[in-house]
Design an enzyme around this catalytic site. Sequence first.
Site, PDB file in Angstrom:
ATOM      1  N   ASN A   9       0.870  -1.176   0.000  1.00  0.00           N
ATOM      2  CA  ASN A   9       0.000   0.000   0.000  1.00  0.00           C
ATOM      3  C   ASN A   9       0.909   1.230   0.000  1.00  0.00           C
ATOM      4  OD1 ASN A   9      -1.782   2.072   0.483  1.00  0.00           O
ATOM      5  ND2 ASN A   9      -2.361   1.386   2.551  1.00  0.00           N
ATOM      6  N   TRP A  10       1.006   1.843  -1.153  1.00  0.00           N
ATOM      7  CA  TRP A  10       1.938   2.971  -1.293  1.00  0.00           C
ATOM      8  C   TRP A  10       1.388   4.252  -0.673  1.00  0.00           C
ATOM      9  CZ3 TRP A  10       3.911   2.519  -7.088  1.00  0.00           C
ATOM     10  CH2 TRP A  10       4.524   1.264  -7.252  1.00  0.00           C
ATOM     11  N   LYS A  11       0.136   4.229  -0.292  1.00  0.00           N
ATOM     12  CA  LYS A  11      -0.515   5.406   0.323  1.00  0.00           C
ATOM     13  C   LYS A  11      -0.335   6.630  -0.584  1.00  0.00           C
ATOM     14  CE  LYS A  11      -0.077   3.238   4.802  1.00  0.00           C
ATOM     15  NZ  LYS A  11       0.041   3.376   6.249  1.00  0.00           N
ATOM     16  N   HIS A  94      -9.518   1.326   5.206  1.00  0.00           N
ATOM     17  CA  HIS A  94      -8.219   1.541   5.865  1.00  0.00           C
ATOM     18  C   HIS A  94      -8.413   2.505   7.036  1.00  0.00           C
ATOM     19  CE1 HIS A  94      -4.085   2.613   6.619  1.00  0.00           C
ATOM     20  NE2 HIS A  94      -3.735   1.548   5.924  1.00  0.00           N
ATOM     21  N   GLU A  96      -6.691   4.862   8.038  1.00  0.00           N
ATOM     22  CA  GLU A  96      -6.435   6.274   7.696  1.00  0.00           C
ATOM     23  C   GLU A  96      -7.667   6.909   7.058  1.00  0.00           C
ATOM     24  OE1 GLU A  96      -2.810   5.543   5.562  1.00  0.00           O
ATOM     25  OE2 GLU A  96      -1.835   5.013   7.446  1.00  0.00           O
ATOM     26  N   GLU A 166      -5.089  -4.608  10.872  1.00  0.00           N
ATOM     27  CA  GLU A 166      -4.084  -3.555  11.033  1.00  0.00           C
ATOM     28  C   GLU A 166      -4.366  -2.780  12.321  1.00  0.00           C
ATOM     29  OE1 GLU A 166      -2.272  -2.507   6.875  1.00  0.00           O
ATOM     30  OE2 GLU A 166      -3.811  -1.078   7.409  1.00  0.00           O
ATOM     31  N   GLY A 172       2.748   2.675  10.776  1.00  0.00           N
ATOM     32  CA  GLY A 172       3.685   3.782  10.591  1.00  0.00           C
ATOM     33  C   GLY A 172       4.430   4.180  11.848  1.00  0.00           C
ATOM     34  N   SER A 212       3.707  -1.702  10.343  1.00  0.00           N
ATOM     35  CA  SER A 212       5.161  -1.730  10.549  1.00  0.00           C
ATOM     36  C   SER A 212       5.798  -3.058  10.154  1.00  0.00           C
ATOM     37  CB  SER A 212       5.509  -1.351  12.000  1.00  0.00           C
ATOM     38  OG  SER A 212       5.097  -0.013  12.267  1.00  0.00           O
ATOM     39  N   GLY A 233       2.994  -1.027   4.282  1.00  0.00           N
ATOM     40  CA  GLY A 233       3.001   0.390   3.941  1.00  0.00           C
ATOM     41  C   GLY A 233       4.406   0.854   3.586  1.00  0.00           C
ATOM     42  N   GLY A 234       5.066   1.519   4.524  1.00  0.00           N
ATOM     43  CA  GLY A 234       6.365   2.145   4.273  1.00  0.00           C
ATOM     44  C   GLY A 234       7.387   1.250   3.582  1.00  0.00           C
TER      45      GLY A 234
END
Length: 260
Positions: A9-11, A94, A96, A166, A172, A212, A233-234
């Site tokens: 997930n590149w957000k 999600h 977010e 999640e 993050g 993470s 993610g990251g």
Amino acid sequence: MRVPIIAGNWKMNTNIPEALALVDGMLSPLDGIKGVEKVLCPPFVSLQAVGDKIAGTSVRLGAQNMYFQERGAYTGEISPVMLAGLCHYVILGHSERRQHFGETDELVNRKVQAAVSHKLVPIICVGESLAQNEEGLTNSVVRLQVKAALQGLSPDDVKNVVFAYEPIWAIGTGKAATGQGANAVIGLIRATVAGLYDRQTAQGLRIQYGGSVTATNIAEFIRQPEIDGALVGGASLKAEEFLRIVEQTAQIKGAGTVSR
Ligand code: 13P
């Protein structure tokens, strides 16, 4: 047997050239990894370009969000009709989106229904906040989110759904859940689905862990029996690290061969 699934997930990261460069940095070895489903979820504006680049490979495309209406006066929104045929997966609910854009369980459910009816596979995100976790509410919060997300879906629909657990406090933050802790909550998600549908449906359901995840800790999650992959993610923004996450998943879940 459930095929493990690792999704990046590149957000809200990468413009089109950056997205293409990221794909270039991993596509050939990623394509060669067998026994794991690999999914890239770039921002909307890069879906077409990334889709063109990965066409003909074993790598699949996912969107990060979607509205439930098919068309109309919804300025700025993207509909299931627009995504159908362009990508295979769509991340829905999600945290977010729930946190920053006010998405409720009811809205997430409408989106899930719309995705399924347009043959898009939703990756439905659920997870508790830090406060809920500390108050011992994890199981009840997650159970409610799962039930709400699946309202109105038939057992056949549920065959085409993926869940991602999640925990919000792990996203993050560099503070991942433990393998055992994530396994327990994911087991609870499976048991909830067994209660709503049947054991067979629940056993076939793929459930990822997210929060993470890195190339250093992926093995801890993938070794757990209930965990079928990760929503990353990251670490998915670094080609080499994402590759190492997928490679370890292939090796640990057994079905995989790694070609480099
Ligand atoms: P991080 O891997 O950056 O913690 O993000 C997890 C996530 O939200 C994936 O959807």
